[in-house]
Design a protein around this motif. Structure first.
Motif, PDB file in Angstrom:
ATOM      1  N   SER A   1      -5.870  -0.499   4.344  1.00  0.00           N
ATOM      2  CA  SER A   1      -4.890   0.564   4.556  1.00  0.00           C
ATOM      3  C   SER A   1      -5.584   1.914   4.664  1.00  0.00           C
ATOM      4  O   SER A   1      -6.774   2.074   4.359  1.00  0.00           O
ATOM      5  CB  SER A   1      -3.876   0.581   3.409  1.00  0.00           C
ATOM      6  OG  SER A   1      -3.029   1.702   3.480  1.00  0.00           O
TER       7      SER A   1
ATOM      8  N   HIS B   1       0.850  -1.191   0.000  1.00  0.00           N
ATOM      9  CA  HIS B   1       0.000   0.000   0.000  1.00  0.00           C
ATOM     10  C   HIS B   1       0.891   1.247   0.000  1.00  0.00           C
ATOM     11  O   HIS B   1       2.094   1.174   0.274  1.00  0.00           O
ATOM     12  CB  HIS B   1      -0.918   0.013   1.224  1.00  0.00           C
ATOM     13  CG  HIS B   1      -1.931  -1.094   1.224  1.00  0.00           C
ATOM     14  ND1 HIS B   1      -3.160  -0.991   0.610  1.00  0.00           N
ATOM     15  CD2 HIS B   1      -1.889  -2.336   1.778  1.00  0.00           C
ATOM     16  CE1 HIS B   1      -3.839  -2.107   0.783  1.00  0.00           C
ATOM     17  NE2 HIS B   1      -3.093  -2.944   1.481  1.00  0.00           N
ATOM     18  N   TYR B   2       0.243   2.371  -0.281  1.00  0.00           N
ATOM     19  CA  TYR B   2       0.961   3.637  -0.304  1.00  0.00           C
ATOM     20  C   TYR B   2       1.022   4.282   1.086  1.00  0.00           C
ATOM     21  O   TYR B   2       1.879   5.132   1.328  1.00  0.00           O
ATOM     22  CB  TYR B   2       0.294   4.610  -1.282  1.00  0.00           C
ATOM     23  CG  TYR B   2       0.327   4.132  -2.713  1.00  0.00           C
ATOM     24  CD1 TYR B   2       1.505   4.181  -3.456  1.00  0.00           C
ATOM     25  CD2 TYR B   2      -0.804   3.610  -3.324  1.00  0.00           C
ATOM     26  CE1 TYR B   2       1.546   3.735  -4.771  1.00  0.00           C
ATOM     27  CE2 TYR B   2      -0.782   3.160  -4.638  1.00  0.00           C
ATOM     28  CZ  TYR B   2       0.402   3.227  -5.350  1.00  0.00           C
ATOM     29  OH  TYR B   2       0.441   2.776  -6.640  1.00  0.00           O
ATOM     30  N   GLN B   3       0.125   3.897   1.952  1.00  0.00           N
ATOM     31  CA  GLN B   3       0.085   4.466   3.294  1.00  0.00           C
ATOM     32  C   GLN B   3       0.061   3.346   4.327  1.00  0.00           C
ATOM     33  O   GLN B   3       0.219   2.168   3.992  1.00  0.00           O
ATOM     34  CB  GLN B   3      -1.142   5.387   3.452  1.00  0.00           C
ATOM     35  CG  GLN B   3      -1.132   6.603   2.538  1.00  0.00           C
ATOM     36  CD  GLN B   3      -2.324   7.508   2.774  1.00  0.00           C
ATOM     37  OE1 GLN B   3      -2.934   7.486   3.834  1.00  0.00           O
ATOM     38  NE2 GLN B   3      -2.665   8.320   1.779  1.00  0.00           N
TER      39      GLN B   3
ATOM     40  N   ASP C   1      -4.887   4.242   2.749  1.00  0.00           N
ATOM     41  CA  ASP C   1      -5.063   4.754   1.385  1.00  0.00           C
ATOM     42  C   ASP C   1      -6.408   4.337   0.791  1.00  0.00           C
ATOM     43  O   ASP C   1      -6.615   4.487  -0.411  1.00  0.00           O
ATOM     44  CB  ASP C   1      -3.910   4.289   0.486  1.00  0.00           C
ATOM     45  CG  ASP C   1      -3.827   2.766   0.394  1.00  0.00           C
ATOM     46  OD1 ASP C   1      -4.730   2.081   0.921  1.00  0.00           O
ATOM     47  OD2 ASP C   1      -2.852   2.268  -0.194  1.00  0.00           O
TER      48      ASP C   1
END
Length: 554
Positions: free
Chosen positions: A149, A129-131, A151
């Motif tokens: 997540s 995930h990005y976050q 995100d």
């Protein structure tokens, strides 16, 4: 059987708060407090019970430290961590898989880590995930790993693909089989039905966007040879609430959903309702049409039409019957100003149900934990408060007998004296040090070390005793089979026709005795027939009266 609840807190990211944080292990049905554990400060969903053991003598758990890149390991004999294991980075979620053989963690940066606990090897490490990863869940059959997540995305992986480190001796970038992008704000909680049937796995997701979505994960691998097309994800019903959702729990029958909101309320949603317009048929709210259902909380959200006030009041009463207000009531009882609207700051962070699903245990962001009755919505018990938000809550069933799994990661001796001595000797080697780097692709370097304790001798003795019993059973069965063949087979029937069977006495009767015996049996048979006829007539008469009562009601 008794039921205990294990819960801990975590909110402040300061080291001072970590030294003051405490986890509790308390009974639901009595006032007894079994244990407390210090320095238990964790992120939400970042605690894992070893093998989910339902026994006090085998309570072990792992938490991820909020302030440092460490994992704390606890057991039931120590109030402080018995191990502090360094890890590559701070983990915000933790779960265990395959009978506590694998430790899975999600980090602040969106990475997923998988360690093999017996060796400490890091077998998977990849950006997912990005976050920050807020929650990780495994299906009941351990086939799928699901990650949520901040995100707002939910990824679904095949767990076997993640742990296959020796596939073609090449490290591959594993992609999720499904990515859910339906939420618009951070994902707060996930729930997977505890069903090992592959084609009936339901996934419940919640988010700060005030929606609860239901998906059906279908695996038709047995019916379709094409693996790429064998797994399907179908979106079903979506519930929209007026407040953000922070937690969810579903009863084992999948008939009721409990949603924890950010205003101190717990909303109960019944998935089966009686349709008054279709002859009172029982209908399910879960369907494959992707229906969106609005769930109101107060009378202002029911309808904009104020003409039919009576129907609005009736609907509001039904809504009140589906609301748990224990966290709001206790806030007002503590002397806080009602006009300050402090209840909007209370978030229901974690929930769980008792074994019979009659008691709901809930924890909020102020550290309070309550046990509430499902029917009356009244508070049954108030547990000790933790500092910060309740970050983990789990109900554990305890039986008087010990149901230990032979494949348990931690071999335990039930003898109290030997158990104490063993804990003193092996506390420092409870879990091996977790590696920071991925294991190489050479399978010859993959070595597992396991200690064999005295408990294995007990299992060996029981196994040998079982074999002895089985051998005696085989001998007895063989002798019975020989007797059957000797007396009853067609081949030996002629040779044994003149022989008397063992344990059978021959009785000879004259003609008068035979006639008397026949008359006696005939009289008994007639009595039985008459009694049966009377019972049948009574049953038919009662059935007619029952049918008339039902007809008069309608």
């Amino acid at each position: 059987m008794d039921e205990n609840v294990f819960y801990l807190g975590g909110n402040d990211d300061t080291e001072k708060y970590e030294n003051e944080s405490v986890a509790y292990y308390s009974s639901i049905h009595s006032n007894s407090l079994n244990s407390l554990y210090k320095q238990a400060n964790a992120f939400n969903h970042s605690c894992a019970l070893i093998n989910d053991i339902n026994d006090k003598d085998n309570l072990h758990f792992i938490i991820s430290c909020r302030t440092k890149a460490l994992i704390y390991v606890y057991n039931e004999n120590k109030h402080l961590p018995i191990q502090r294991i360094p890890i590559p980075e701070i983990l915000t979620s933790l779960i265990l898989a395959y009978n506590s053989q694998f430790l899975i963690g999600g980090s602040k940066t969106g990475k997923i880590y998988i360690w093999e606990l017996k060796s400490g090897n890091l077998i998977f490490n990849q950006n997912s995930h990005y976050q920050q990863i807020s929650i990780l869940k495994l299906s009941a059959n351990n086939n799928y790993l699901i990650s949520g997540s901040n995100d707002s995305k939910i990824n679904i992986y095949k767990f076997f693909d993640l742990v296959s480190v020796y596939k073609n001796n090449i490290k591959q970038n594993i992609k999720p089989i499904f990515i859910i992008n339906d939420h618009t704000l951070p994902v707060t909680d996930l729930f997977i039905t505890k069903n090992s049937i592959n084609n009936d796995i339901k996934l419940f997701t919640t988010s700060l966007d005030s929606t609860c979505r239901i998906y059906n994960l279908i695996d038709t691998n047995n019916l379709n040879n094409n693996q790429n097309e064998s797994i399907k994800l179908k979106s079903q019903t979506t519930f929209v609430l007026p407040n953000p959702i922070h937690s969810i729990i579903v009863d084992p029958l999948i008939s009721t959903i409990y949603l924890g909101l950010n205003n101190g309320l717990i909303r109960q949603i019944n998935l089966f309702k009686i349709n008054k317009f279709k002859n009172n048929l029982l209908e399910s709210l879960i369907n494959t049409n992707g229906e969106i259902i609005n769930i109101p909380i107060n009378d202002q959200q029911i309808t904009n039409n104020k003409i039919d006030q009576e129907s609005n009041n009736q609907e509001q009463q039904e809504i009140d019957n589906d609301l748990f207000k224990c966290h709001q009531i206790t806030t007002l009882d503590d002397g806080k100003d009602e006009d300050a609207n402090t209840s909007d700051e209370i978030k229901i962070t974690n929930m769980d149900l008792s074994l019979d699903s009659t008691i709901l245990i809930s924890g909020d962001s102020t550290g309070k934990v309550f046990a509430s009755d499902i029917v009356t919505k009244n508070i049954i018990k108030t547990f000790k408060e933790v500092k910060g938000s309740v970050s983990f809550l789990k109900v554990i069933q305890i039986s008087k007998q010990s149901f230990l799994n032979d494949n348990n990661f931690f071999n335990s001796n039930k003898n109290n004296n030997s158990n104490k001595n063993k804990s003193k000797l092996n506390n420092n080697q409870f879990i091996p040090q977790l590696k920071r780097y991925l294991i190489d692709n050479d399978s010859r370097n993959h070595i597992l070390t396991t200690s064999i304790t005295n408990n294995s001798n007990n299992h060996t003795t029981k196994f040998l005793n079982g074999l002895n019993n089985f051998n005696s059973y085989l001998n007895r069965t063989t002798s019975e089979e020989f007797q059957f063949k000797n007396y009853y087979t067609p081949q030996n029937r002629k040779s044994t026709s003149n022989q008397s069977l063992p344990n059978i006495k021959s009785v000879t009767l004259n003609d008068d005795e035979k006639d008397a015996k026949i008359k006696e049996l005939e009289s008994k048979l007639k009595t039985i027939k008459d009694a049966y006829g009377e019972l049948r007539n009574i049953h038919e008469e009662l059935y007619k009266q029952h049918f008339k009562l039902i007809k008069n009601k309608h």
